[in-house]
Design a protein around this motif. Structure first.
Motif, short mmCIF file in Angstrom:
data_model
loop_
_atom_site.label_atom_id
_atom_site.label_comp_id
_atom_site.label_asym_id
_atom_site.label_seq_id
_atom_site.Cartn_x
_atom_site.Cartn_y
_atom_site.Cartn_z
N SER A 281 0.84 -1.19 0.00
CA SER A 281 0.00 0.00 0.00
C SER A 281 0.87 1.24 0.00
CB SER A 281 -0.93 0.00 1.23
OG SER A 281 -0.16 0.04 2.42
N ARG A 282 0.23 2.37 -0.15
CA ARG A 282 0.91 3.67 -0.16
C ARG A 282 0.05 4.66 0.62
NH1 ARG A 282 -2.08 3.11 -4.58
NH2 ARG A 282 -3.27 4.89 -5.37
N ARG B 241 -4.27 4.77 4.08
CA ARG B 241 -3.43 4.21 3.03
C ARG B 241 -4.31 3.58 1.95
NH1 ARG B 241 1.89 4.04 4.34
NH2 ARG B 241 2.38 2.45 2.79
N SER B 242 -3.76 3.46 0.76
CA SER B 242 -4.47 2.87 -0.37
C SER B 242 -3.66 1.71 -0.93
CB SER B 242 -4.68 3.91 -1.49
OG SER B 242 -5.44 5.01 -1.02
N GLY B 243 -4.34 0.66 -1.36
CA GLY B 243 -3.65 -0.48 -1.94
C GLY B 243 -2.99 -0.13 -3.26
N PRO C 262 -5.49 -7.12 8.30
CA PRO C 262 -5.15 -6.13 9.33
C PRO C 262 -4.05 -5.16 8.94
CG PRO C 262 -4.09 -8.18 9.89
CD PRO C 262 -4.86 -8.44 8.61
N SER C 263 -3.50 -5.31 7.73
CA SER C 263 -2.46 -4.38 7.23
C SER C 263 -1.29 -4.24 8.20
CB SER C 263 -3.09 -3.00 6.93
OG SER C 263 -4.03 -3.09 5.90
N SER D 297 0.84 -9.94 7.24
CA SER D 297 1.09 -10.08 5.80
C SER D 297 2.05 -11.24 5.53
CB SER D 297 1.68 -8.78 5.24
OG SER D 297 0.76 -7.73 5.35
N TYR D 298 3.07 -11.36 6.36
CA TYR D 298 4.02 -12.46 6.21
C TYR D 298 3.30 -13.81 6.30
CZ TYR D 298 8.42 -15.03 6.70
OH TYR D 298 9.47 -15.89 6.50
#
Length: 465
Positions: free
Chosen positions: A148-149, A271-273, A316-317, A322-323
């Protein structure tokens, strides 16, 4: 254009989710290609987000401890440390991380293609590097882990040298006297504690009524208190109306009519994907308004053979989750049973830090679950007194009848480490998931983990009143 076929999996994005997926696939005998549009592997987590911010936080925390050390009171001519000096140390950490992660790909014989990857049809990924050279990778499976950014509203000029987001703040070459942080989520609160630790005056603007309202109320209140004590001004329930940067600073105009002025602005409001320019339209995939993709319990999108993990799918970002998502996704490709990411602890790297797992007191009350509280205040622990880190507490929530450990909420020194002791007990089947473990187990002394014994005894004593 070079065509390369016979791949079992092509991963786009080498952050935690993509790296874990690639390594699991290689261990499972798959032929794997990694596509990364940056010159070095690691993704935003290593270069822009988790690693840099936590490295900054560690250095600032060391400075704060240095200033508070009684042995150094009155010592003059201590070096002045600012943002540029900290950045040089952070870059050393980033370099070390890149070296370690590059070794993973080399040892597992995973070919890394440096360039921007986009889907050009089912089972096809087109990679274009900075010199416009192209590779077409033909594969059985595609995994999107592009992260994301920071979210950028159209009416804010992020090209202005005094307007930063949580990525570009790392390019700052000076130390502002004062700064406005718009957005009091996890990232905003972390940077507020870092920047106040450097002696900056911080205005933290929160569009909600409480800081991090998903936390236990007592923990949220403690965070607010300590941020204010460190010099931050917190403004709740405020929305921006206009951002006016100029040569000398930034003015933030709020909908309430307030006008805040500072040397710089850090925008940390969501944040946005990273789903743009991925070629999703070629296979009929459409992200939501936040750039995120919908997946099923196997992390597969609506298109067979195309998967997505990490920040690209939303909650959950967290780098830790993520891992696991990347690892579990490929494990299921290899024939393992379905496995979902669950019991993810919250880790917030403010100063002091915060970590929690399980429901809050408010949630247990609403669910009408009979619970009791056990507390250990760090000011009473020998280890905290030795280190001078007296601020904070460990709170255990447990069932009054069964003593089952229901929730862990920690604020203070090593909070993000301490939580895992309780996490291990919470994951045990009954009857081994109770606070009795902490009462009957001998802890090293003096340690911060000893807080579990103190909190458990405190809770049991409440039942005996």
């Amino acid at each position: 254009m070079n065509t390369s076929s016979g791949w079992d999996l092509v991963v786009i994005g080498s952050g935690p989710a993509g790296e874990a997926a690639a390594m699991r696939a290689a261990k499972g005998g798959m032929r794997v290609a990694m596509v990364e549009d940056q010159p070095q592997v690691g993704g935003s987590c290593t270069h822009l987000g988790t690693i840099p911010s936590k490295a900054f936080r560690h250095q600032v925390r060391q400075l704060v401890r240095h200033r508070r050390n009684p042995l150094l009171q009155g010592v003059r001519d201590l070096p002045e440390i600012g943002w540029p000096q900290l950045l040089s140390r952070v870059n050393e950490v980033i370099g070390a991380q890149v070296q370690v992660r590059s070794g993973f790909y080399f040892r597992n014989r995973i070919q890394v293609f440096n360039g921007r990857g986009r889907i050009s049809g089912e089972g096809r990924v087109l990679v274009t590097d900075e010199h416009e050279r192209e590779w077409l990778l033909e594969t059985r499976n595609i995994l999107l882990a592009t992260g994301s950014r920071p979210y950028h509203p159209d009416d804010v000029d992020f090209s202005h040298p005094r307007v930063y987001d949580s990525d570009t703040i790392l390019t700052m070459t000076h130390t502002p006297r004062n700064i406005i942080i718009y957005g009091a989520g996890v990232i905003g609160c972390e940077y507020a504690s870092i920047l106040t630790g450097l002696g900056m005056r911080v205005d933290l603007v929160n569009n909600r009524e409480h800081l991090l309202d998903f936390l236990d109320t007592e923990i949220s209140d403690a965070l607010s208190y300590h941020l204010r004590e460190q010099g931050a001004t917190i403004r709740h329930g405020e929305e921006y109306e206009e951002v006016l940067p100029d040569d000398d600073g930034v003015t933030l105009v709020l909908a309430s009519g307030k006008r805040l002025r500072a040397d710089a602005l850090l925008w940390s409001n969501g944040r946005s994907g990273n789903s743009q320019q991925l070629g999703l339209e070629t296979v009929g995939l459409e992200p939501n308004s936040r750039g995120q993709l919908q997946v099923d319990e196997r992390y597969q999108t609506s298109v067979p053979g195309i998967y997505a993990v990490g920040d690209l799918i939303g909650w959950p970002s967290l780098a830790s989750a993520s891992y696991d998502q990347g690892r579990f996704c490929v494990s299921m490709m290899c024939g393992d049973p379905e496995r979902a990411v669950s019991n993810v602890p919250t880790g917030i790297y403010t100063i002091p830090g915060i970590s929690s797992l399980g429901p809050t007191e408010q949630q247990l009350t609403e669910a009408k679950i009979p619970y009791e509280v056990g507390q250990a205040f760090f000011k009473n622990l020998a280890r905290a007194q030795i280190t001078g880190e007296r601020a904070g507490m460990l709170k255990l929530l447990f069932h009054r009848d069964t003593l089952e450990l229901l929730g862990i909420h920690c604020f203070g020194y090593q909070a993000t480490e301490i939580v895992h002791v309780g996490q291990a007990i919470m994951s045990q089947p009954a009857p081994n998931n109770t606070i009795a473990y902490f009462i009957n187990t001998t802890f090293n002394y003096p340690t911060m983990a000893e807080a579990y014994r103190v909190a458990a005894i405190n809770g049991i004593n409440r039942l005996r009143r």
